[in-house]
Design an enzyme around this catalytic site. Structure first.
Site, PDB file in Angstrom:
ATOM      1  N   THR A  14       0.825  -1.214   0.000  1.00 46.98           N
ATOM      2  CA  THR A  14       0.000   0.000   0.000  1.00 46.98           C
ATOM      3  C   THR A  14       0.855   1.259   0.000  1.00 46.98           C
ATOM      4  O   THR A  14       0.447   2.292  -0.530  1.00 46.98           O
ATOM      5  CB  THR A  14      -0.944  -0.024   1.227  1.00 46.98           C
ATOM      6  OG1 THR A  14      -1.878  -1.078   1.025  1.00 46.98           O
ATOM      7  CG2 THR A  14      -1.699   1.270   1.409  1.00 46.98           C
ATOM      8  N   THR A  93       1.605  -4.239   4.242  1.00 48.01           N
ATOM      9  CA  THR A  93       1.407  -4.540   5.666  1.00 48.01           C
ATOM     10  C   THR A  93       0.864  -5.953   5.905  1.00 48.01           C
ATOM     11  O   THR A  93       1.009  -6.493   7.000  1.00 48.01           O
ATOM     12  CB  THR A  93       0.420  -3.547   6.321  1.00 48.01           C
ATOM     13  OG1 THR A  93      -0.846  -3.663   5.664  1.00 48.01           O
ATOM     14  CG2 THR A  93       0.923  -2.124   6.271  1.00 48.01           C
ATOM     15  N   ASP A  94       0.219  -6.542   4.878  1.00 50.14           N
ATOM     16  CA  ASP A  94      -0.540  -7.770   5.140  1.00 50.14           C
ATOM     17  C   ASP A  94       0.324  -8.977   5.522  1.00 50.14           C
ATOM     18  O   ASP A  94      -0.115  -9.820   6.309  1.00 50.14           O
ATOM     19  CB  ASP A  94      -1.437  -8.103   3.935  1.00 50.14           C
ATOM     20  CG  ASP A  94      -2.638  -7.171   3.869  1.00 50.14           C
ATOM     21  OD1 ASP A  94      -2.921  -6.492   4.883  1.00 50.14           O
ATOM     22  OD2 ASP A  94      -3.295  -7.103   2.809  1.00 50.14           O
TER      23      ASP A  94
HETATM   24  C1  SIN Z   1      -1.075  -2.943   2.761  1.00 52.03           C
HETATM   25  O1  SIN Z   1       0.089  -2.758   2.406  1.00 52.03           O
HETATM   26  O2  SIN Z   1      -1.551  -2.286   3.736  1.00 52.03           O
HETATM   27  C2  SIN Z   1      -2.012  -3.916   2.132  1.00 52.03           C
HETATM   28  C3  SIN Z   1      -1.549  -4.478   0.849  1.00 52.03           C
HETATM   29  C4  SIN Z   1      -0.296  -5.272   0.960  1.00 52.03           C
HETATM   30  O3  SIN Z   1      -0.060  -5.908   1.993  1.00 52.03           O
HETATM   31  O4  SIN Z   1       0.465  -5.286  -0.021  1.00 52.03           O
END
Ligand code: SIN
Length: 322
Positions: A14, A93-94
């Site tokens: 993200t 983040t995932d």
């Molecule tokens: C994010 O980064 O918050 C969600 C998408 C990902 O993990 O690439």
């Protein structure tokens, strides 16, 4: 703040997300903006001795062993360069906690490897990525910093303890009972506890490099959950795909148990069958906080305080050594 020579590796997420409607915080596509453009959008980065490399450009839900092998190879290369003091990695983040845990377990680097990310895309009205990147660089430059850590929302988390705990909030990470390692305030690092342990070789000995190369052939390990009405259907389906000559299709099963790692008796019976067939079974807990407290008479091993997804990585790496 003194900045030494750092390498920034981009992998997507993200932090590099772009929405077609400016300000859209959920309907965006992750992994669109190059890490070079991300840095160029931050005025304070201009003129710093930074080297960038786009290792991947993915939504981290699609992360996998092949990409980990690629990332670990590039990371080991940069860490081995005497002129490089630290590596910062941008990541979604995932699954960031899994990638960070994997790299700390495999490399245990003596130089700092600082993951950072964002919960809002680069096109958000107020993106959080730029501040997180600035904070990550402050951590990477901190004297004595070592090991794999994650910097987000002003907090420094160790790879071993951190988990994503919120779907939307900017401060989406938590280190459970251990708490964060420290925080970053106006570019200054305030430490609460020691940095993650480094290996004697700083993570760059031939055995480690050999291990990285074998990561693409990681033994299959699945995560199952115990819950009300759980049974052995999934375990038996996994075992029935078993070729008598080759053994079971899975080499390991991590069960996310209830409470202190307890497992529904019907699921436990099937897991014991799997164990008897040579599949390694490890118990963890669905609970967000707390280790498993062992007591005599338990038939299935446990992963202490590892979360199910981290226990899966640890077990796959152990099986790789078998
Ligand atoms: C994010 O980064 O918050 C969600 C998408 C990902 O993990 O690439």
């Amino acid at each position: 703040m003194e900045i030494r020579r750092h390498v920034i590796l981009g992998t997507g997420g993200t932090i590099a997300g772009r929405a077609s409607r400016p300000g859209d915080g959920v309907g965006y596509v992750a992994g669109q903006v190059s890490v070079e453009d991300l840095l160029a959008s931050i005025p304070s980065m201009a003129g710093l001795p930074l080297e960038v490399e786009q290792v991947a450009q993915v939504d981290s839900k699609d992360m996998g062993f092949a990409l980990w092998q690629q990332l670990a190879t590039r990371l080991a290369f940069h860490l081995s360069r005497p002129e490089v003091d630290a590596v910062v990695i941008t990541h979604g983040t995932d699954t960031i906690e899994e990638t960070a845990f994997f790299l700390q377990t495999v490399l245990r680097p003596a130089k700092p490897v600082v993951f950072t990310c964002a919960m809002r895309p680069a096109t958000a009205l107020v993106p959080d990525g730029p501040q997180n990147l600035v904070d990550a660089l402050a951590v990477a430059s901190h004297p004595g910093a070592q090991g794999v850590v994650l910097v987000c929302a002003g907090k420094i988390h160790s790879a071993a303890d951190v988990s994503k705990v919120h779907t939307y909030r900017v401060d989406a990470f938590d280190s459970g009972d251990a708490g964060p390692l420290g925080c970053v305030e106006e570019g200054r690092v305030r430490l609460f506890r020691p940095w993650p342990l480094a290996s004697e070789t700083g993570g760059l000995d031939p055995v480690v490099l050999q291990r990285i190369q074998s990561v693409q052939a990681m033994p299959p390990v699945v995560v199952l959950t115990s819950h009300a009405d759980a049974d052995g259907t999934l375990v038996r389906a996994l075992l029935s795909g078993c070729d008598v000559a080759q053994g079971p299709a899975v080499r390991g099963i991590v069960v996310a148990g209830t409470g202190n790692g307890t497992v529904h008796h019907a699921l436990e019976a099937a897991l014991l069958e799997a164990q008897a067939m040579g599949v390694r079974v490890v118990r963890t807990s669905r609970c967000v906080h707390g280790p498993l407290l062992t007591h005599p008479g338990q038939l299935l091993a446990d992963a202490r305080s590892l979360t199910p997804v981290k226990a899966r990585i640890a077990l796959a790496l152990e099986l790789l050594e078998d």
